[in-house]
Scaffold this motif. Sequence first.
Motif, PDB file in Angstrom:
ATOM      1  N   ASP A 248       0.527  -0.976   0.179  1.00  0.00           N
ATOM      2  CA  ASP A 248       0.242   0.493  -0.170  1.00  0.00           C
ATOM      3  C   ASP A 248       0.587   1.373  -0.192  1.00  0.00           C
ATOM      4  O   ASP A 248       2.000   1.176   0.459  1.00  0.00           O
ATOM      5  CB  ASP A 248      -1.146   0.363   1.523  1.00  0.00           C
ATOM      6  N   ARG A 249       0.025   2.166  -0.192  1.00  0.00           N
ATOM      7  CA  ARG A 249       0.483   3.735  -0.425  1.00  0.00           C
ATOM      8  C   ARG A 249       0.933   4.048   1.490  1.00  0.00           C
ATOM      9  O   ARG A 249      -0.145   3.678   1.980  1.00  0.00           O
ATOM     10  CB  ARG A 249      -0.146   4.507  -1.060  1.00  0.00           C
ATOM     11  N   GLN A 250       1.372   5.388   1.267  1.00  0.00           N
ATOM     12  CA  GLN A 250       1.140   5.350   2.842  1.00  0.00           C
ATOM     13  C   GLN A 250      -0.278   5.577   2.956  1.00  0.00           C
ATOM     14  O   GLN A 250      -0.460   5.976   4.042  1.00  0.00           O
ATOM     15  CB  GLN A 250       1.864   7.232   3.004  1.00  0.00           C
ATOM     16  N   ASP A 251      -1.216   6.360   1.918  1.00  0.00           N
ATOM     17  CA  ASP A 251      -2.745   6.961   2.219  1.00  0.00           C
ATOM     18  C   ASP A 251      -3.316   5.883   2.942  1.00  0.00           C
ATOM     19  O   ASP A 251      -4.864   5.691   2.930  1.00  0.00           O
ATOM     20  CB  ASP A 251      -2.774   7.518   1.377  1.00  0.00           C
ATOM     21  N   GLY A 252      -2.664   4.507   2.502  1.00  0.00           N
ATOM     22  CA  GLY A 252      -3.533   3.431   2.649  1.00  0.00           C
ATOM     23  C   GLY A 252      -4.205   2.494   1.127  1.00  0.00           C
ATOM     24  O   GLY A 252      -4.751   1.538   0.943  1.00  0.00           O
ATOM     25  N   THR A 253      -4.335   3.210  -0.302  1.00  0.00           N
ATOM     26  CA  THR A 253      -4.465   2.748  -1.384  1.00  0.00           C
ATOM     27  C   THR A 253      -2.880   1.581  -1.585  1.00  0.00           C
ATOM     28  O   THR A 253      -2.802   1.784  -1.894  1.00  0.00           O
ATOM     29  CB  THR A 253      -4.947   3.395  -1.996  1.00  0.00           C
ATOM     30  N   PRO A 254      -3.386   0.791  -2.604  1.00  0.00           N
ATOM     31  CA  PRO A 254      -2.624  -0.181  -3.136  1.00  0.00           C
ATOM     32  C   PRO A 254      -1.699   0.263  -3.946  1.00  0.00           C
ATOM     33  O   PRO A 254      -1.971   1.359  -4.718  1.00  0.00           O
ATOM     34  CB  PRO A 254      -3.817  -0.990  -4.089  1.00  0.00           C
ATOM     35  N   LEU A 255      -0.832  -0.005  -4.572  1.00  0.00           N
ATOM     36  CA  LEU A 255       0.177   0.540  -5.281  1.00  0.00           C
ATOM     37  C   LEU A 255       0.364   0.137  -6.187  1.00  0.00           C
ATOM     38  O   LEU A 255      -0.200  -1.238  -6.638  1.00  0.00           O
ATOM     39  CB  LEU A 255       2.081   0.073  -4.809  1.00  0.00           C
ATOM     40  N   THR A 256      -0.061   1.243  -7.023  1.00  0.00           N
ATOM     41  CA  THR A 256      -0.380   0.853  -8.684  1.00  0.00           C
ATOM     42  C   THR A 256       0.794   0.798  -9.765  1.00  0.00           C
ATOM     43  O   THR A 256       1.806   1.579  -9.100  1.00  0.00           O
ATOM     44  CB  THR A 256      -1.785   1.646  -9.622  1.00  0.00           C
ATOM     45  N   TYR A 257       1.169   0.404 -10.823  1.00  0.00           N
ATOM     46  CA  TYR A 257       2.157  -0.016 -12.152  1.00  0.00           C
ATOM     47  C   TYR A 257       1.113   0.620 -13.343  1.00  0.00           C
ATOM     48  O   TYR A 257       0.524   0.646 -13.872  1.00  0.00           O
ATOM     49  CB  TYR A 257       2.621  -1.068 -12.422  1.00  0.00           C
ATOM     50  N   GLY A 258       2.668   1.401 -13.689  1.00  0.00           N
ATOM     51  CA  GLY A 258       2.295   1.968 -15.343  1.00  0.00           C
ATOM     52  C   GLY A 258       1.132   3.642 -15.247  1.00  0.00           C
ATOM     53  O   GLY A 258       1.255   4.118 -15.995  1.00  0.00           O
ATOM     54  N   LYS A 259       2.195   3.895 -14.020  1.00  0.00           N
ATOM     55  CA  LYS A 259       2.311   5.507 -13.441  1.00  0.00           C
ATOM     56  C   LYS A 259       2.849   6.842 -14.869  1.00  0.00           C
ATOM     57  O   LYS A 259       3.692   5.326 -15.043  1.00  0.00           O
ATOM     58  CB  LYS A 259       2.915   5.926 -12.152  1.00  0.00           C
ATOM     59  N   PRO A 260       2.842   7.948 -14.961  1.00  0.00           N
ATOM     60  CA  PRO A 260       3.913   8.496 -15.495  1.00  0.00           C
ATOM     61  C   PRO A 260       5.087   8.401 -14.672  1.00  0.00           C
ATOM     62  O   PRO A 260       5.826   8.754 -13.887  1.00  0.00           O
ATOM     63  CB  PRO A 260       3.238   9.449 -15.535  1.00  0.00           C
ATOM     64  N   GLY A 261       5.814   8.008 -15.854  1.00  0.00           N
ATOM     65  CA  GLY A 261       7.639   8.061 -15.286  1.00  0.00           C
ATOM     66  C   GLY A 261       7.891   6.552 -14.667  1.00  0.00           C
ATOM     67  O   GLY A 261       9.087   6.398 -14.818  1.00  0.00           O
ATOM     68  N   PHE A 262       6.605   6.014 -13.773  1.00  0.00           N
ATOM     69  CA  PHE A 262       7.435   4.745 -13.706  1.00  0.00           C
ATOM     70  C   PHE A 262       8.225   4.633 -12.521  1.00  0.00           C
ATOM     71  O   PHE A 262       8.786   3.810 -12.245  1.00  0.00           O
ATOM     72  CB  PHE A 262       7.632   3.562 -14.489  1.00  0.00           C
ATOM     73  N   GLU A 263       7.528   5.885 -11.951  1.00  0.00           N
ATOM     74  CA  GLU A 263       8.124   6.151  -9.945  1.00  0.00           C
ATOM     75  C   GLU A 263       7.098   5.760  -9.458  1.00  0.00           C
ATOM     76  O   GLU A 263       6.334   6.046  -9.309  1.00  0.00           O
ATOM     77  CB  GLU A 263       8.805   7.380 -10.134  1.00  0.00           C
ATOM     78  N   ASN A 264       8.158   5.089  -7.844  1.00  0.00           N
ATOM     79  CA  ASN A 264       6.352   4.320  -7.638  1.00  0.00           C
ATOM     80  C   ASN A 264       6.195   5.766  -5.968  1.00  0.00           C
ATOM     81  O   ASN A 264       7.460   6.565  -5.759  1.00  0.00           O
ATOM     82  CB  ASN A 264       7.145   3.440  -6.710  1.00  0.00           C
ATOM     83  N   PRO A 265       5.480   5.617  -5.527  1.00  0.00           N
ATOM     84  CA  PRO A 265       5.331   6.576  -3.405  1.00  0.00           C
ATOM     85  C   PRO A 265       6.038   6.131  -3.104  1.00  0.00           C
ATOM     86  O   PRO A 265       6.338   4.945  -3.353  1.00  0.00           O
ATOM     87  CB  PRO A 265       4.102   7.194  -3.611  1.00  0.00           C
ATOM     88  N   TYR A 266       6.548   6.430  -2.017  1.00  0.00           N
ATOM     89  CA  TYR A 266       6.805   6.532  -0.832  1.00  0.00           C
ATOM     90  C   TYR A 266       4.769   4.313  -0.436  1.00  0.00           C
ATOM     91  O   TYR A 266       4.257   5.126  -0.542  1.00  0.00           O
ATOM     92  CB  TYR A 266       6.549   6.615   0.260  1.00  0.00           C
ATOM     93  N   PHE A 267       5.457   3.428   0.243  1.00  0.00           N
ATOM     94  CA  PHE A 267       4.798   2.331   0.500  1.00  0.00           C
ATOM     95  C   PHE A 267       5.375   1.968   1.462  1.00  0.00           C
ATOM     96  O   PHE A 267       6.479   1.803   1.793  1.00  0.00           O
ATOM     97  CB  PHE A 267       5.141   1.604  -1.240  1.00  0.00           C
ATOM     98  N   ILE A 268       3.774   0.847   1.613  1.00  0.00           N
ATOM     99  CA  ILE A 268       4.492  -0.321   2.862  1.00  0.00           C
ATOM    100  C   ILE A 268       4.058  -1.030   2.575  1.00  0.00           C
ATOM    101  O   ILE A 268       2.393  -1.481   2.288  1.00  0.00           O
ATOM    102  CB  ILE A 268       3.867   0.188   4.185  1.00  0.00           C
ATOM    103  N   ALA A 269       5.471  -2.853   2.552  1.00  0.00           N
ATOM    104  CA  ALA A 269       4.496  -3.928   2.363  1.00  0.00           C
ATOM    105  C   ALA A 269       3.918  -4.480   3.142  1.00  0.00           C
ATOM    106  O   ALA A 269       5.063  -4.341   4.380  1.00  0.00           O
ATOM    107  CB  ALA A 269       5.815  -4.625   1.562  1.00  0.00           C
ATOM    108  N   LYS A 270       3.171  -5.584   2.947  1.00  0.00           N
ATOM    109  CA  LYS A 270       2.316  -5.809   4.723  1.00  0.00           C
ATOM    110  C   LYS A 270       2.438  -7.722   4.578  1.00  0.00           C
ATOM    111  O   LYS A 270       1.747  -7.691   3.147  1.00  0.00           O
ATOM    112  CB  LYS A 270       1.829  -5.102   4.683  1.00  0.00           C
TER     113      LYS A 270
END
Length: 273
Positions: A248-270
Motif C-alpha cells: 500500500d501507499r502511505q494513505d492505505g491505497t494499493p500501489l499500482t503500476y503504469g504510472k507516468p514516469g514509472f516512479e513509485n511513491p513511498y509504500f509499505i509492503a505487509k
Amino acid sequence: MPPLEEEPYSVIDQTLTAAPDLLADLRAIAERAGQVILEIYTQAEGFEVREKDDHSPVTDADDAAEAVILEALAALTPDIPVVSEEAHSAGKVPDVSQGRFWLVDPLDGTKEFISRNGEFTVNIALIEDGEPVAGVVHAPARGKSWVGQLGQGATLYEADRPAEPIAARRRPETDVRVAASRRHGDVETLDAFLADYNTAPLLSAGSSIKFCLVAGGEADFYPRFGRTMEWDTAAGHAVLRAAGGRVDRQDGTPLTYGKPGFENPYFIAKGKD
C-alpha cells in the motif's frame, strides 16, 4: 531448471495469467539471466562499472541479463510490451496504455553486485490493468527463486531442496519483524513508522528480497520511504500478493503500476493483518 515453452502464448485466445506453465517459464528466464550475471560476477579480472545519467551505477551484467530476458519474453509473448530498466534509461519506452505489460529489472541491487555481498536479484513481473499478477525474484548468488501468481500461491525454489510453498504470516502483537534499511530513504519517517509497533531488530536484505521475506512469513512489514521505480518493486509485489500480503501507499491505497514516469511513491509492503 524448467524448460521454456517453445510456442508463444496466445494473448487473444486465452488468458495469459491462467496458463499453467507461466511461472515455470518466468523462473527459467530469470535463472538463465542469473547464470549470465554470475559469469560476470565471478570473473577474476573483475568488471567495468559505468555511471548512468541519473548517477546510478550500471555494469555489463545489467546489460547482458537484460538482453537474455528481452529476447526470451519476445519469444514467449510477442504481443506484450516490456518496460525494462536499462532500455528505459536508453529512452526505449513502449506504449503500455492497453494495460498488460512486463516490468523487468535485470539486475536489482547493482550496488550489492559491485560490493559482492550476494544480495542482488533478477526481477520479472506481469502487470494487468495496473496490478502485478505474476512474478519471479531470482537471487543468483543465493541459488533461490521466489515465484508467485495471483490465485495460485507463491513458492520458494532453492538449489538441492524441494520446492516450498510460502505464505505471509498474520502480524503478531509483539516482536513485529520489519525488513528495512537505515541506509536508504527517509530515516525520520521510518522511525515514526516503527514507533507504532513493538518491533524486533530490523532485518536487512536487498530490496526485492525484502518483499520475499514478508511473503515467506519471515517479516511482517517492508516499509520503503525513499525513491524506487516500478521495475524495482513489481516482481516482489507479485510474489507477496500471491502469498497473501499486499503493498500500500502511505494513505492505505494499493500501489499500482503504469504510472507516468514509472516512479513509485513511498509504500509499505505487509503480510496479513
